[in-house]
Design a protein around this motif. Structure first.
Motif, mmCIF file in Angstrom:
data_model
loop_
_atom_site.group_PDB
_atom_site.id
_atom_site.type_symbol
_atom_site.label_atom_id
_atom_site.label_comp_id
_atom_site.label_asym_id
_atom_site.label_seq_id
_atom_site.Cartn_x
_atom_site.Cartn_y
_atom_site.Cartn_z
ATOM 1 N N GLY A 16 -2.264 -64.012 24.075
ATOM 2 C CA GLY A 16 -3.314 -63.166 24.610
ATOM 3 C C GLY A 16 -3.956 -62.316 23.527
ATOM 4 N N GLU A 17 -5.159 -61.849 23.786
ATOM 5 C CA GLU A 17 -5.896 -61.067 22.789
ATOM 6 C C GLU A 17 -5.266 -59.700 22.527
ATOM 7 N N LYS A 18 -4.572 -59.141 23.521
ATOM 8 C CA LYS A 18 -3.923 -57.846 23.337
ATOM 9 C C LYS A 18 -2.590 -58.075 22.632
ATOM 10 N N SER A 19 -2.643 -58.045 21.321
ATOM 11 C CA SER A 19 -1.478 -58.376 20.515
ATOM 12 C C SER A 19 -1.224 -57.294 19.476
ATOM 13 N N PRO A 20 0.049 -56.971 19.211
ATOM 14 C CA PRO A 20 0.359 -55.990 18.168
ATOM 15 C C PRO A 20 0.387 -56.605 16.775
ATOM 16 N N TYR A 21 -0.035 -57.872 16.683
ATOM 17 C CA TYR A 21 0.149 -58.607 15.434
ATOM 18 C C TYR A 21 -1.118 -58.670 14.577
ATOM 19 N N ALA A 22 -1.797 -57.561 14.410
ATOM 20 C CA ALA A 22 -2.946 -57.523 13.510
ATOM 21 C C ALA A 22 -2.464 -57.676 12.071
ATOM 22 N N ASN A 23 -3.165 -58.502 11.293
ATOM 23 C CA ASN A 23 -2.821 -58.689 9.886
ATOM 24 C C ASN A 23 -3.300 -57.492 9.059
ATOM 25 N N VAL A 24 -2.683 -57.334 7.896
ATOM 26 C CA VAL A 24 -2.943 -56.136 7.085
ATOM 27 C C VAL A 24 -3.093 -56.484 5.610
ATOM 28 N N ILE A 25 -3.701 -55.556 4.886
ATOM 29 C CA ILE A 25 -3.701 -55.570 3.421
ATOM 30 C C ILE A 25 -2.548 -54.679 2.984
ATOM 31 N N ALA A 26 -1.697 -55.182 2.099
ATOM 32 C CA ALA A 26 -0.547 -54.407 1.626
ATOM 33 C C ALA A 26 -0.648 -54.164 0.128
ATOM 34 N N VAL A 27 -0.178 -52.989 -0.291
ATOM 35 C CA VAL A 27 -0.128 -52.625 -1.713
ATOM 36 C C VAL A 27 1.180 -51.886 -1.971
ATOM 37 N N ARG A 28 1.508 -51.690 -3.232
ATOM 38 C CA ARG A 28 2.662 -50.845 -3.539
ATOM 39 C C ARG A 28 2.352 -49.403 -3.139
ATOM 40 N N LYS A 29 3.363 -48.708 -2.662
ATOM 41 C CA LYS A 29 3.163 -47.344 -2.177
ATOM 42 C C LYS A 29 2.551 -46.452 -3.258
ATOM 43 N N ALA A 30 2.925 -46.681 -4.500
ATOM 44 C CA ALA A 30 2.411 -45.861 -5.602
ATOM 45 C C ALA A 30 0.909 -46.043 -5.801
ATOM 46 N N ASP A 31 0.364 -47.170 -5.294
ATOM 47 C CA ASP A 31 -1.054 -47.464 -5.499
ATOM 48 C C ASP A 31 -1.927 -47.123 -4.297
ATOM 49 N N LYS A 32 -1.340 -46.680 -3.203
ATOM 50 C CA LYS A 32 -2.096 -46.593 -1.941
ATOM 51 C C LYS A 32 -3.321 -45.684 -2.017
ATOM 52 N N ASP A 33 -3.323 -44.711 -2.907
ATOM 53 C CA ASP A 33 -4.466 -43.800 -3.024
ATOM 54 C C ASP A 33 -5.374 -44.133 -4.206
ATOM 55 N N ALA A 34 -5.129 -45.259 -4.849
ATOM 56 C CA ALA A 34 -5.942 -45.650 -6.002
ATOM 57 C C ALA A 34 -7.370 -45.977 -5.559
ATOM 58 N N PRO A 35 -8.368 -45.649 -6.378
ATOM 59 C CA PRO A 35 -9.766 -45.933 -6.007
ATOM 60 C C PRO A 35 -10.017 -47.402 -5.691
ATOM 61 N N TRP A 36 -9.360 -48.325 -6.405
ATOM 62 C CA TRP A 36 -9.605 -49.740 -6.151
ATOM 63 C C TRP A 36 -9.126 -50.172 -4.769
ATOM 64 N N VAL A 37 -8.100 -49.473 -4.254
ATOM 65 C CA VAL A 37 -7.617 -49.790 -2.906
ATOM 66 C C VAL A 37 -8.693 -49.465 -1.872
ATOM 67 N N LYS A 38 -9.319 -48.306 -2.035
ATOM 68 C CA LYS A 38 -10.404 -47.919 -1.138
ATOM 69 C C LYS A 38 -11.542 -48.929 -1.202
ATOM 70 N N THR A 39 -11.880 -49.369 -2.403
ATOM 71 C CA THR A 39 -12.962 -50.351 -2.567
ATOM 72 C C THR A 39 -12.590 -51.683 -1.933
ATOM 73 N N LEU A 40 -11.334 -52.093 -2.103
ATOM 74 C CA LEU A 40 -10.871 -53.356 -1.522
ATOM 75 C C LEU A 40 -10.965 -53.322 -0.005
ATOM 76 N N VAL A 41 -10.493 -52.251 0.603
ATOM 77 C CA VAL A 41 -10.513 -52.143 2.067
ATOM 78 C C VAL A 41 -11.948 -52.045 2.579
ATOM 79 N N GLU A 42 -12.765 -51.237 1.918
ATOM 80 C CA GLU A 42 -14.173 -51.113 2.321
ATOM 81 C C GLU A 42 -14.896 -52.459 2.215
ATOM 82 N N SER A 43 -14.574 -53.216 1.183
ATOM 83 C CA SER A 43 -15.206 -54.530 1.005
ATOM 84 C C SER A 43 -14.777 -55.482 2.108
ATOM 85 N N TYR A 44 -13.505 -55.446 2.475
ATOM 86 C CA TYR A 44 -13.014 -56.311 3.555
ATOM 87 C C TYR A 44 -13.672 -55.931 4.872
ATOM 88 N N HIS A 45 -13.870 -54.647 5.094
ATOM 89 C CA HIS A 45 -14.427 -54.162 6.361
ATOM 90 C C HIS A 45 -15.949 -54.178 6.389
#
Length: 258
Positions: A209-238
């Motif tokens: 069914g469409e109501k699923s908790p299994y949405a896929n994600v972009i993952a990074v190392r925790k140390a990188d989560k606030d890096a500018p390139w991460v924001k650019t990567l997510v914005e580009s995907y979205h």
């Protein structure tokens, strides 16, 4: 004056090239790789160069990310990532959602779940998260019943009712399409189904069914989560260009989850 303008333009282009950042992103073959190619196209003008590396299984991309061989990966849903972190101690986090890929039941022997015979064999993924997801799909269709308290981590041991005495063959997720000639049915992740030429909307005899908790994600190392390139990567995907690409290319087999 023209010379000054041309010189300024060349300088600006050179500066942009100098500040371009290259990252390595791991994906699985099929839709994740195809979509990341579009993301790469969108990210390039923003100064982010994405090198795409394909992996044929679900385990290596997280190990490669944790080891620093990748900067990010995009192939897994959140419950799978949570399970990998719990089991292997990876210091990685999700930073954005990507797509939902409804899991489907496929068969070369029957055309509906109602035709599944007593004593049939159904193949499911052998990793705990996707195996549990497959069992929940079958339970949602009334083929079996499972312990409610098992949640998303249900296993064959949590089956409480199995009226057709189904045997569950636990196989590597990538091998499931090839198992169809040997089993009565298989519950297959969309990326491996589509890689084998199976379309969830057209070929599945039952689908999640469409109501699923299994949405896929972009993952990074925790140390990188606030890096500018991460924001650019997510914005580009979205980006809306990526959404349009997904809808136009996959015709409803994949659902943008942002």
């Amino acid at each position: 004056m023209k010379k000054l303008i041309i010189a300024a333009a060349i300088a600006a282009l050179s500066a942009g090239a100098a500040f371009a950042e290259t990252i390595k992103v791991g994906v699985t073959p099929g839709e994740h790789a195809q979509i990341m190619e579009k993301v790469k196209e969108v990210a390039a003008p923003k100064g982010l160069d994405i090198e795409i590396l394909e992996f044929s299984d679900y385990v290596v991309p997280n190990q490669a990310l944790a080891d620093g061989d990748l900067n990010a990966n995009s192939f897994q849903h959140q419950p799978y990532l949570d399970n990998q972190i719990a089991d292997r101690g990876f210091d990685i986090v999700s930073v954005g959602t990507t797509i939902t890929t409804p899991m489907g039941v496929y068969s070369q022997k029957v055309k509906s779940l109602d035709e599944i015979k007593d004593g049939a064999t159904i193949a499911i993924p052998n990793d705990p998260t996707n195996g549990g997801r497959a069992l929940l799909v079958l339970a949602s269709k009334g083929l079996i019943k499972v312990k409610e308290e098992a949640g998303l981590k249900v296993t064959p041991a949590d089956i409480t009712e199995n009226p057709k005495n189904i045997t569950f063959a636990e196989l590597d997720a990538a091998q499931l399409p090839r198992s169809l000639q040997d089993v009565d049915a298989a519950v297959i992740n969309t990326n491996y189904a589509m890689e084998a030429g199976l379309h969830p909307k057209k070929d599945a005899i039952a689908i999640e069914g469409e109501k699923s908790p299994y949405a896929n994600v972009i993952a990074v190392r925790k140390a990188d989560k606030d890096a500018p390139w991460v924001k650019t990567l997510v914005e580009s995907y979205h980006d809306e260009k990526v959404r349009a690409f997904i809808n136009d290319t996959f015709k409803g087999a994949l659902i943008p989850s942002w």
